[in-house]
Design an enzyme around this catalytic site. Structure first.
Site, PDB file in Angstrom:
ATOM      1  N   CYS A  45      35.950  40.015  36.017  1.00 45.09           N
ATOM      2  CA  CYS A  45      37.409  39.828  36.126  1.00 45.09           C
ATOM      3  C   CYS A  45      37.742  38.491  36.757  1.00 45.09           C
ATOM      4  CB  CYS A  45      38.029  40.926  36.984  1.00 45.09           C
ATOM      5  SG  CYS A  45      37.751  42.575  36.369  1.00 45.09           S
TER       6      CYS A  45
HETATM    7  C1  BEZ Z   1      33.533  43.050  36.640  1.00 47.51           C
HETATM    8  O1  BEZ Z   1      34.682  42.647  36.560  1.00 47.51           O
HETATM    9  O2  BEZ Z   1      32.620  42.312  36.886  1.00 47.51           O
HETATM   10  C2  BEZ Z   1      33.222  44.498  36.384  1.00 47.51           C
HETATM   11  C3  BEZ Z   1      34.123  45.476  36.741  1.00 47.51           C
HETATM   12  C4  BEZ Z   1      33.794  46.803  36.509  1.00 47.51           C
HETATM   13  C5  BEZ Z   1      32.587  47.129  35.900  1.00 47.51           C
HETATM   14  C6  BEZ Z   1      31.701  46.123  35.527  1.00 47.51           C
HETATM   15  C7  BEZ Z   1      32.014  44.796  35.766  1.00 47.51           C
END
Ligand code: BEZ
Length: 208
Positions: A45
């Protein structure tokens, strides 16, 4: 049944990292790129938020405003934005919806319970000035979005609206376009006086 192409994007009022917004009023007469994230301070994100911020001139050139969503508070978003700016060499200005109670995420079907009952997946909604949903895409939590494709789709939709054309596989701006089946040859003569290449009666290709 989830939200579909052609549906009116549900309106909502919410707190965001830049203050309260009413979604339809906020969109105004332009386009919106509304996208969700599982949570603040997560790695994928963070890169997506930074990429969106660093593409702000590209979105503005398309009269399209980004609106993020993550299920944390506005105060948490502000702390996260400082991290995003720091780690992604960004200056994030667009609002991020604060959705700790999942109200907006539920409204838009961003929670996919088999994936997580608390965190949204990576949903994309492209919304036009009439507040119609023109594209939906859903990425899993562990795969970051392709922003080249997101900008390409906005370009293709805006071209389709302006010129009554469709775009072929892997179309890029400036590439050949297609006369859609809804435009018969009579109408096409008026719209495209430069003519077209009729590969098949149903496959009419032209340059703009
Ligand atoms: C991320 O944004 O890195 C992420 C969030 C939830 C699950 C896997 C990755």
């Amino acid at each position: 049944m989830g939200l579909r192409i052609g549906d009116t994007a549900p309106d909502f009022t919410t707190e965001t990292s830049t203050g309260p917004i009413s979604f339809h009023d906020w969109i105004g007469n332009g386009w919106a790129y509304f996208f969700s994230h599982p949570a603040d301070f997560t790695p994928v994100c963070t890169t997506e938020m930074g990429r969106t911020a660093n593409l702000s001139a590209e979105f503005a050139a398309r009269n399209c405003k980004p609106l993020g969503l993550s299920t944390d508070t506005a105060a948490a978003h502000l702390k996260w934005i400082a991290d995003i700016n720091d780690t992604q060499s960004a200056d994030l200005q667009f609002p991020i919806v604060a959705d700790p109670d999942h109200k907006v995420a539920q409204l838009y079907g961003m929670i996919h319970p088999s994936e997580s009952v608390t965190a949204p997946v990576r949903s994309v909604f492209i919304i036009d000035p009439n507040k119609k949903i023109r594209l939906t895409m859903t990425y899993p939590m562990n795969v970051g979005r392709n922003f080249t494709e997101i900008l390409r789709v906005i370009d293709a939709l805006q071209l389709a609206d302006a010129k009554s054309v469709a775009t072929p596989a892997d179309w890029q701006p400036g590439g050949d376009v297609i006369i859609p089946p809804s435009v018969d040859n009579e109408k096409a003569k008026g719209l495209f006086p430069q003519g077209w290449d009729e590969i098949r009666p149903y496959l009419r290709v032209l340059k703009l």
